[in-house]
Scaffold this active site. Structure first.
Site, PDB file in Angstrom:
ATOM      1  N   ASN A   1      22.714  47.562 -26.139  1.00 14.62           N
ATOM      2  CA  ASN A   1      22.261  46.192 -26.338  1.00 14.62           C
ATOM      3  C   ASN A   1      23.070  45.472 -27.416  1.00 14.62           C
ATOM      4  O   ASN A   1      22.689  44.380 -27.858  1.00 14.62           O
ATOM      5  CB  ASN A   1      20.777  46.180 -26.706  1.00 14.62           C
ATOM      6  CG  ASN A   1      19.893  46.651 -25.561  1.00 14.62           C
ATOM      7  OD1 ASN A   1      20.162  46.346 -24.404  1.00 14.62           O
ATOM      8  ND2 ASN A   1      18.863  47.421 -25.873  1.00 14.62           N
TER       9      ASN A   1
ATOM     10  N   HIS B   1      23.494  46.069 -30.571  1.00 15.30           N
ATOM     11  CA  HIS B   1      23.058  46.054 -31.968  1.00 15.30           C
ATOM     12  C   HIS B   1      22.995  47.496 -32.458  1.00 15.30           C
ATOM     13  O   HIS B   1      23.034  48.448 -31.672  1.00 15.30           O
ATOM     14  CB  HIS B   1      21.726  45.317 -32.160  1.00 15.30           C
ATOM     15  CG  HIS B   1      20.553  45.946 -31.478  1.00 15.30           C
ATOM     16  ND1 HIS B   1      19.381  45.291 -31.240  1.00 15.30           N
ATOM     17  CD2 HIS B   1      20.363  47.178 -30.978  1.00 15.30           C
ATOM     18  CE1 HIS B   1      18.519  46.071 -30.633  1.00 15.30           C
ATOM     19  NE2 HIS B   1      19.101  47.228 -30.467  1.00 15.30           N
TER      20      HIS B   1
ATOM     21  N   CYS C   1      20.739  44.554 -36.940  1.00 16.16           N
ATOM     22  CA  CYS C   1      22.035  44.540 -37.606  1.00 16.16           C
ATOM     23  C   CYS C   1      23.121  44.474 -36.546  1.00 16.16           C
ATOM     24  O   CYS C   1      23.119  45.264 -35.599  1.00 16.16           O
ATOM     25  CB  CYS C   1      22.198  45.784 -38.465  1.00 16.16           C
ATOM     26  SG  CYS C   1      23.807  45.942 -39.254  1.00 16.16           S
TER      27      CYS C   1
END
Length: 424
Positions: free
Chosen positions: A321, A323, A358
């Site tokens: 995804n 991240h 993040c």
């Protein structure tokens, strides 16, 4: 008499021979080409052009007994004597000796079978015969997913035990395989078909882990996982990790998950279509770990005892995804843990609250504050608690956490779950 016998032995026979009774004798051993003698060479020699015939001077007339010819068995022949021609080379007589080959193969198989029967390879428990290292299976009426893992050499740390990141990876792997075995895995990191239609993905908001004992290299652990509803728009997933040989509980973990839109990166409610997909797999049971509802205190440069800066994600830290994988956060959180604690203590429990994701271009800082238990020197103390913060360099909070540590090899003290209420 001598000359006649020798000549008939070397000259081609134009017509079938007859014995003294007038009966025609059949050919023996098949016909021989006219231009080849008994040794397989040309019947004509260099002197054949003169019309002379080669005569075997040692040839003798066969003896007779009562008027009947009797064959004579010759002794060993000298090298210069006539040798019998080998049979012509055919496909059949060029094949190997199959009987010898079969005997060799049989000997090898018998030896291998004997060695195999001498090995103590059989598992100690019958349930280990079922998919010990595969993708696991669904048990307990389709509500619990079970998978075994063997602790590899590259999954252990300096303490010769599996690292906490290894355990977290096992939890994540079983969660994904649970969705896959249930037939709900679509294009995405644990997303169902209905979630993919709406660009929805799962994100974890809270994780609690209690470790009673860490497995070592070569141990086989059994991980059970199941899901339950959490409020109106959340899902809870629990894990129970056991030693597959003894059945002892090693780790307990619980987590809370919500949905996020993959495009807008905003949280979303669970659509009714998605709820229908996953609702049949929810169990009605309390969390396997009691919720630690204590508020995590604010941690900054003034209240932190240790700060580690310049942490950046690598490409391998990203999931599908795009991240950072939540397991990576655990390693970053512990980057700022003081070395005396890492050398003398082991992680017994942790609570992590995920605030935001993040990205791959983020630069982070890890902050840790040690809570003084009033037990003297840290290296000789008992249980220790730490507070953590993982933040962006710009100040945005990524993860807030709390960890509990117990002295290494302190079996006499017990696990974190046996601490007094004021300490836990």
């Amino acid at each position: 008499m001598v000359t006649t016998a020798a000549t008939s032995a070397f000259l081609p026979i134009a017509s079938p021979a007859s014995d003294s009774s007038g009966k025609t004798l059949g050919k023996v051993g098949g016909s021989i080409p006219a231009n080849v003698d008994a040794r397989g060479t040309s019947a004509k020699s260099k002197s054949s052009s003169s019309g002379k015939l080669r005569v075997n001077a040692n040839a003798q007339a066969p003896p007779k007994v009562n008027g009947t010819k009797v064959g004579v068995i010759d002794g060993p022949k000298a090298e210069d004597e006539v040798a019998v021609s080998p049979p012509p080379r055919t496909f059949i007589n060029q094949l190997p000796d199959w009987s010898m080959l079969l005997a060799a193969i049989t000997t090898i198989f018998l030896a291998a079978e004997k060695q195999w029967m001498m090995l103590d390879w059989k598992p100690k428990r019958p349930d280990m015969l079922v998919d010990p290292f595969g993708l696991g299976r669904i048990v307990q009426d389709g509500l619990v997913f079970r998978q075994n893992f063997s602790i590899r050499s590259y999954e252990i740390g300096a303490d010769r035990t599996a690292s906490v990141e290894t355990l977290m990876n096992h939890l994540q792997e079983t969660a994904l395989n649970h969705v896959k075995n249930a037939g709900l895995l679509a294009d995405g990191f644990g997303s169902t078909p209905e979630m993919c239609k709406r660009n929805l993905i799962w994100v974890v908001t809270k994780m609690q882990v209690l470790v009673d004992r860490y497995p070592t290299w070569g141990d086989v652990v059994q991980v059970d996982t199941w899901v339950a509803a959490s409020g109106k728009n959340g899902m809870r997933r629990d894990w129970l990790v056991r030693d597959s040989n003894t059945g002892d509980i090693l780790t307990r973990a619980t987590s809370l998950w919500v949905m996020m839109n993959k495009e807008t990166r905003r949280l979303s409610k669970i659509p009714d279509e998605v709820r229908e997909e996953i609702g049949g797999y929810f169990v009605d049971s309390p969390p396997i770990v009691d919720d630690d509802s204590r508020k995590l205190p604010k941690l900054d440069d003034n209240t932190a005892d240790y700060i580690r800066t310049g942490l950046t994600p690598r490409w391998s830290d990203l999931d599908v995804n795009q991240h950072v994988n939540n397991v990576k956060y655990v390693g970053w959180v512990l980057e700022s843990a003081p070395l005396p604690i890492l050398e003398t203590h082991e992680l017994a429990g942790m609570t992590l609250e995920y605030r935001r994701e993040c990205m791959r271009d983020s630069v982070l800082q890890s902050l840790t504050a040690v809570v003084d238990k009033g037990v003297g020197d840290l290296a000789n103390s008992g249980f220790v608690e730490c507070q953590h913060l993982l933040r962006l360099e710009g100040g945005g909070e990524i993860v807030k956490g709390r960890t509990q540590w117990r002295p290494k090899y302190a079996d006499r003290i017990g696990s974190w779950g046996e601490l007094p209420a004021e300490s836990a």
